[in-house]
Motif scaffolding. Structure first.
Motif, mmCIF file in Angstrom:
data_model
loop_
_atom_site.group_PDB
_atom_site.id
_atom_site.type_symbol
_atom_site.label_atom_id
_atom_site.label_comp_id
_atom_site.label_asym_id
_atom_site.label_seq_id
_atom_site.Cartn_x
_atom_site.Cartn_y
_atom_site.Cartn_z
ATOM 1 N N GLY A 16 7.104 14.324 3.737
ATOM 2 C CA GLY A 16 6.218 14.903 4.724
ATOM 3 C C GLY A 16 4.902 14.147 4.690
ATOM 4 O O GLY A 16 4.880 12.931 4.486
ATOM 5 N N TRP A 17 3.796 14.855 4.861
ATOM 6 C CA TRP A 17 2.493 14.191 4.812
ATOM 7 C C TRP A 17 2.205 13.668 3.411
ATOM 8 O O TRP A 17 2.347 14.398 2.424
ATOM 9 C CB TRP A 17 1.377 15.145 5.224
ATOM 10 C CG TRP A 17 1.318 15.425 6.691
ATOM 11 C CD1 TRP A 17 1.512 16.625 7.312
ATOM 12 C CD2 TRP A 17 1.032 14.477 7.735
ATOM 13 N NE1 TRP A 17 1.369 16.489 8.675
ATOM 14 C CE2 TRP A 17 1.072 15.180 8.967
ATOM 15 C CE3 TRP A 17 0.743 13.107 7.753
ATOM 16 C CZ2 TRP A 17 0.837 14.565 10.196
ATOM 17 C CZ3 TRP A 17 0.511 12.491 8.976
ATOM 18 C CH2 TRP A 17 0.554 13.213 10.179
ATOM 19 N N VAL A 18 1.836 12.412 3.342
ATOM 20 C CA VAL A 18 1.476 11.753 2.091
ATOM 21 C C VAL A 18 0.171 11.006 2.339
ATOM 22 O O VAL A 18 -0.011 10.402 3.403
ATOM 23 C CB VAL A 18 2.562 10.746 1.643
ATOM 24 C CG1 VAL A 18 2.214 10.158 0.281
ATOM 25 C CG2 VAL A 18 3.934 11.412 1.615
ATOM 26 N N THR A 26 0.846 -1.195 0.000
ATOM 27 C CA THR A 26 0.000 0.000 0.000
ATOM 28 C C THR A 26 0.881 1.243 0.000
ATOM 29 O O THR A 26 2.109 1.165 0.134
ATOM 30 C CB THR A 26 -0.904 0.055 1.254
ATOM 31 O OG1 THR A 26 -0.068 0.098 2.427
ATOM 32 C CG2 THR A 26 -1.828 -1.154 1.331
ATOM 33 N N GLY A 27 0.234 2.398 -0.140
ATOM 34 C CA GLY A 27 0.913 3.677 0.049
ATOM 35 C C GLY A 27 2.111 3.893 -0.844
ATOM 36 O O GLY A 27 2.105 3.579 -2.036
ATOM 37 N N ILE A 28 3.176 4.444 -0.242
ATOM 38 C CA ILE A 28 4.382 4.781 -0.996
ATOM 39 C C ILE A 28 5.004 3.537 -1.618
ATOM 40 O O ILE A 28 5.472 3.570 -2.769
ATOM 41 C CB ILE A 28 5.396 5.497 -0.077
ATOM 42 C CG1 ILE A 28 4.866 6.873 0.339
ATOM 43 C CG2 ILE A 28 6.754 5.636 -0.769
ATOM 44 C CD1 ILE A 28 5.675 7.541 1.436
ATOM 45 N N LEU A 42 3.307 24.725 -0.470
ATOM 46 C CA LEU A 42 2.474 24.182 -1.544
ATOM 47 C C LEU A 42 1.016 24.008 -1.144
ATOM 48 O O LEU A 42 0.166 23.715 -1.991
ATOM 49 C CB LEU A 42 3.039 22.842 -2.038
ATOM 50 C CG LEU A 42 4.386 22.912 -2.745
ATOM 51 C CD1 LEU A 42 4.780 21.540 -3.279
ATOM 52 C CD2 LEU A 42 4.383 23.937 -3.876
ATOM 53 N N ARG A 43 0.728 24.148 0.140
ATOM 54 C CA ARG A 43 -0.644 24.114 0.664
ATOM 55 C C ARG A 43 -1.392 22.811 0.353
ATOM 56 O O ARG A 43 -2.602 22.797 0.184
ATOM 57 C CB ARG A 43 -1.460 25.303 0.128
ATOM 58 C CG ARG A 43 -0.963 26.669 0.584
ATOM 59 C CD ARG A 43 -1.061 26.829 2.098
ATOM 60 N NE ARG A 43 -0.943 28.213 2.526
ATOM 61 C CZ ARG A 43 0.204 28.838 2.823
ATOM 62 N NH1 ARG A 43 1.350 28.177 2.696
ATOM 63 N NH2 ARG A 43 0.201 30.096 3.221
ATOM 64 N N ARG A 44 -0.661 21.706 0.290
ATOM 65 C CA ARG A 44 -1.307 20.415 0.071
ATOM 66 C C ARG A 44 -0.374 19.323 0.539
ATOM 67 O O ARG A 44 0.832 19.552 0.727
ATOM 68 C CB ARG A 44 -1.650 20.201 -1.407
ATOM 69 C CG ARG A 44 -0.440 20.098 -2.334
ATOM 70 C CD ARG A 44 -0.846 19.799 -3.761
ATOM 71 N NE ARG A 44 0.304 19.693 -4.659
ATOM 72 C CZ ARG A 44 1.014 18.587 -4.844
ATOM 73 N NH1 ARG A 44 0.715 17.470 -4.182
ATOM 74 N NH2 ARG A 44 2.037 18.565 -5.676
ATOM 75 N N VAL A 45 -0.917 18.131 0.728
ATOM 76 C CA VAL A 45 -0.089 16.969 1.033
ATOM 77 C C VAL A 45 0.230 16.249 -0.273
ATOM 78 O O VAL A 45 -0.339 16.540 -1.328
ATOM 79 C CB VAL A 45 -0.796 16.030 2.030
ATOM 80 C CG1 VAL A 45 -1.126 16.774 3.318
ATOM 81 C CG2 VAL A 45 -2.051 15.418 1.426
ATOM 82 N N ALA A 46 1.144 15.306 -0.197
ATOM 83 C CA ALA A 46 1.605 14.606 -1.405
ATOM 84 C C ALA A 46 0.737 13.409 -1.734
ATOM 85 O O ALA A 46 0.050 12.846 -0.878
ATOM 86 C CB ALA A 46 3.050 14.148 -1.216
ATOM 87 N N ARG A 47 0.807 13.016 -2.999
ATOM 88 C CA ARG A 47 0.278 11.731 -3.427
ATOM 89 C C ARG A 47 1.417 10.711 -3.373
ATOM 90 O O ARG A 47 2.581 11.077 -3.596
ATOM 91 C CB ARG A 47 -0.254 11.825 -4.863
ATOM 92 C CG ARG A 47 -1.489 12.699 -5.007
ATOM 93 C CD ARG A 47 -1.898 12.848 -6.467
ATOM 94 N NE ARG A 47 -0.974 13.694 -7.225
ATOM 95 C CZ ARG A 47 -0.090 13.257 -8.094
ATOM 96 N NH1 ARG A 47 0.012 11.954 -8.377
ATOM 97 N NH2 ARG A 47 0.709 14.101 -8.726
ATOM 98 N N PRO A 48 1.139 9.448 -3.086
ATOM 99 C CA PRO A 48 2.216 8.453 -3.038
ATOM 100 C C PRO A 48 3.049 8.423 -4.317
ATOM 101 O O PRO A 48 4.265 8.200 -4.261
ATOM 102 C CB PRO A 48 1.466 7.131 -2.834
ATOM 103 C CG PRO A 48 0.210 7.527 -2.128
ATOM 104 C CD PRO A 48 -0.174 8.863 -2.705
ATOM 105 N N GLU A 49 2.408 8.677 -5.442
ATOM 106 C CA GLU A 49 3.125 8.644 -6.725
ATOM 107 C C GLU A 49 4.227 9.707 -6.787
ATOM 108 O O GLU A 49 5.247 9.520 -7.468
ATOM 109 C CB GLU A 49 2.142 8.850 -7.878
ATOM 110 C CG GLU A 49 1.160 7.710 -8.086
ATOM 111 C CD GLU A 49 0.028 7.689 -7.073
ATOM 112 O OE1 GLU A 49 -0.673 6.649 -6.984
ATOM 113 O OE2 GLU A 49 -0.173 8.707 -6.355
#
Length: 264
Positions: free
Chosen positions: A182-184, A17-19, A217-224
């Motif tokens: 960071g947050w993903v 799952t995830g990253i 960037l005012r957002r969290v990352a996507r795993p991709e």
């Protein structure tokens, strides 16, 4: 097959799952053949089936599992060129409240597991004339989080492991680097956001928005997006990069907390 990782053979831990799953899929799209490991058989078998890879279920902190993962790469694909140590666990608690067994589990999985996988793979990497190891740490290795002492300590130790291996095996053509996300949006982050949401009487999406409120960037990352970082460090594009820490956190590390009151 063409791609930045064409004809490379990779072992990716925590790949269900995830990253880890995103990295396995991205590596395969870039031409790699992939062994995916993880504790839960169903997710890793699903990912492996999608990418034509091999799944090896087991506990990343166990020597026998690390050996089995590398053996699978040798048996099915003929070698190992890349290792991505992504398996990790995070359990809350400060020094007064963290349970001994939770502290030990975080060290076992987050640090010792990465070391054991590298130790199992190093002879194969050396036989190939070199290769790349990518360790997935966290921005928690670089700054403190409330009541996350075990996670922070284990992820900080992973940076030291990276530097030591980069120094020791560089002359044999092996590069070792770390990604600090960071947050993903992963199951682990979802659980943290659900905890925040419950505490603040908000929903998960609002919790993510609050977590990203002060990131440039005012957002969290996507795993991709983290998977792309792994591709770079594993590929020949990073041929002169070793012992490095690639921070992928939306700019969070550059923010001075003392100036947040002035942020509009």
């Amino acid at each position: 097959m063409s791609g930045r990782l064409a004809d490379k053979i990779a072992v990716i831990s925590g790949g269900g799952t995830g990253i880890g799953a995103a990295t396995a899929r991205r590596f395969a799209a870039e031409g790699a053949r992939v062994v995916v490991t993880g504790r839960r058989r169903e997710p890793i078998e699903s990912v492996a089936a999608d990418i034509g890879g091999v799944a090896v279920a087991g506990d990343t902190s166990e020597t026998e599992h690390a050996t089995a993962a590398v053996t699978a790469a040798l048996t099915h694909f003929g070698g190992v060129d890349i290792v991505v140590a992504n398996a990790g666990v995070g359990i809350g608690g400060d020094v007064l409240s963290v349970r001994d067994e939770d502290w030990q589990q975080m060290l076992d999985v987050n640090v010792t597991g990465a070391m054991k996988l590298a130790r199992a793979a190093l002879p194969a990497l050396i036989d190939r004339g070199g290769g790349a190891i990518v360790n997935i740490s966290s921005v928690s290795a670089l700054s403190a989080s409330p009541a996350r002492v075990g996670y922070g300590v284990s992820k900080s130790a992973l940076l030291a492991l990276t530097r030591s291996m980069a120094y020791d095996y560089g002359r044999q053509g092996i590069r070792v680097n770390t990604v600090c996300p960071g947050w993903v949006r992963t199951p682990m982050a979802d659980a943290a956001m659900d905890s925040l949401a419950n505490a603040k009487d908000i929903d998960r999406e609002e919790a993510y928005r609050r977590a990203a409120a002060h990131l440039p960037l005012r957002r969290v990352a996507r795993p991709e997006e983290i998977a792309h970082c792994c591709v770079f460090l594993a590929s020949d594009e990073a041929s002169f990069v070793t012992g490095a820490v690639l921070v992928a956190d939306g700019g969070g590390e550059i923010v001075g907390t003392g100036t947040l009151a002035f942020d509009d």
